[in-house]
Design an enzyme around this catalytic site. Structure first.
Site, PDB file in Angstrom:
ATOM      1  N   ARG A 108     -34.775 -64.706  -0.610  1.00 13.21           N
ATOM      2  CA  ARG A 108     -34.018 -64.114   0.503  1.00 13.21           C
ATOM      3  C   ARG A 108     -33.796 -65.112   1.631  1.00 13.21           C
ATOM      4  NH1 ARG A 108     -35.417 -57.871   0.885  1.00 13.21           N
ATOM      5  NH2 ARG A 108     -34.715 -58.182   3.013  1.00 13.21           N
ATOM      6  N   TYR A 113     -30.559 -64.174  -2.484  1.00 15.45           N
ATOM      7  CA  TYR A 113     -30.833 -63.234  -3.564  1.00 15.45           C
ATOM      8  C   TYR A 113     -31.273 -61.888  -2.987  1.00 15.45           C
ATOM      9  CZ  TYR A 113     -30.582 -67.241  -6.689  1.00 15.45           C
ATOM     10  OH  TYR A 113     -30.150 -68.340  -7.382  1.00 15.45           O
ATOM     11  N   PRO A 114     -30.688 -60.775  -3.443  1.00 18.49           N
ATOM     12  CA  PRO A 114     -31.009 -59.453  -2.882  1.00 18.49           C
ATOM     13  C   PRO A 114     -32.324 -58.913  -3.431  1.00 18.49           C
ATOM     14  CG  PRO A 114     -29.398 -59.212  -4.631  1.00 18.49           C
ATOM     15  CD  PRO A 114     -29.632 -60.694  -4.473  1.00 18.49           C
ATOM     16  N   LYS A 115     -33.400 -59.587  -3.096  1.00 21.99           N
ATOM     17  CA  LYS A 115     -34.699 -59.298  -3.709  1.00 21.99           C
ATOM     18  C   LYS A 115     -35.528 -58.351  -2.858  1.00 21.99           C
ATOM     19  CE  LYS A 115     -35.077 -63.604  -6.303  1.00 21.99           C
ATOM     20  NZ  LYS A 115     -35.993 -64.635  -6.801  1.00 21.99           N
ATOM     21  N   THR A 116     -36.259 -57.483  -3.542  1.00 22.98           N
ATOM     22  CA  THR A 116     -37.260 -56.643  -2.919  1.00 22.98           C
ATOM     23  C   THR A 116     -38.398 -56.442  -3.913  1.00 22.98           C
ATOM     24  OG1 THR A 116     -37.623 -54.608  -1.649  1.00 22.98           O
ATOM     25  CG2 THR A 116     -36.291 -54.429  -3.648  1.00 22.98           C
TER      26      THR A 116
END
Length: 248
Positions: A108, A113-116
């Site tokens: 992020r 990157y749309p990371k969670t």
């Protein structure tokens, strides 16, 4: 610490960074990919202009990272949408869930990157390759594929995982307005495909308000692949600035 020394740090917290400032090399990265047809209106609601899509397709993926420099092994899952930008075909990364905080923070902060955080898993069960994704204690995705039923051509496997990737980079200003809002592009490099397979597959997505994968519903499974590879991620480059409207 002098100002000149502060400027040499690119990660936070300042003296205890959340991730190592290295370019990671992925060794034995194992993919389960399932491409499926979804609702076109649902895609229009989430794909940001100037990206466009030609067919209402989504690629659901589970990736088991055997060894990653700087992060160690971890597993990741998410959705990617085939798109086009100025005649170039690629994928828009819509959602990513993983079980490794340093990789989440790096993805992020350094890139877009749309990371969670989530709890994905990839394993073999009674002749099937199984990919799952849990958010908290609840299951949000289950994918199954026949384990090593048919070999997939190495060139086709390489083409699948090396398409350009587009992501949305947003950094808020202190008043809550966007300070940075860009569409960025990256790609996978230095690829070594070790194994590649295809076969029959199924995919189930379950409703969850905080992990809304099912907002892109599964209407038809189109294809599936199981790939083992080594690779490197290239740095991101901006291609469109939403605050100025300028292409890069």
């Amino acid at each position: 610490m002098k100002e000149s020394e502060v400027r040499q740090h690119v990660t936070t917290p300042l003296v205890n960074p959340a991730f190592a400032p290295v370019v990671p090399r992925f060794t034995d990265r194992e993919y389960l990919n399932i491409v499926y047809r979804t609702d076109a209106d649902a895609l229009r609601a989430v794909v940001p202009e100037p990206l466009k899509f030609e067919e209402p397709l989504v690629r659901f993926e589970v990736m088991k990272m055997g060894d990653v420099s700087g992060y160690g092994p971890y597993t990741e899952s998410g959705q990617a949408i085939p798109v086009v930008l100025d005649g170039e075909h690629g994928e828009y990364l819509h959602a990513m869930y993983l079980d490794n905080f340093p990789a989440t923070a790096s993805g992020r902060e350094v890139s877009a990157y749309p990371k969670t955080i989530g709890a994905p898993n990839l394993y073999v069960d009674n002749g099937a390759l199984v990919g799952t994704l849990d958010y908290g204690s609840l299951r949000v995705a289950t994918a199954t594929m026949g384990y090593k039923h048919n070999r997939l051509d190495t060139a086709e496997a390489t083409a699948q995982i090396t398409v350009p990737t587009f992501m949305l980079k947003t950094i808020p200003d202190y008043d809550g307005s966007p300070r940075v809002m860009e569409l960025v592009r990256t790609e996978i490099t230095d690829v070594v495909v070790k194994e590649a397979w295809t076969g029959p597959a199924r995919l189930q997505l379950f409703e969850h308000v905080l992990a809304p994968l099912a907002d892109l519903p599964v209407l038809e499974v189109v294809s599936a692949s199981h790939i083992l590879t080594d690779l490197t991620l290239a740095p991101v480059k901006p291609v469109h600035d939403y605050l100025t409207g300028a292409r890069r």
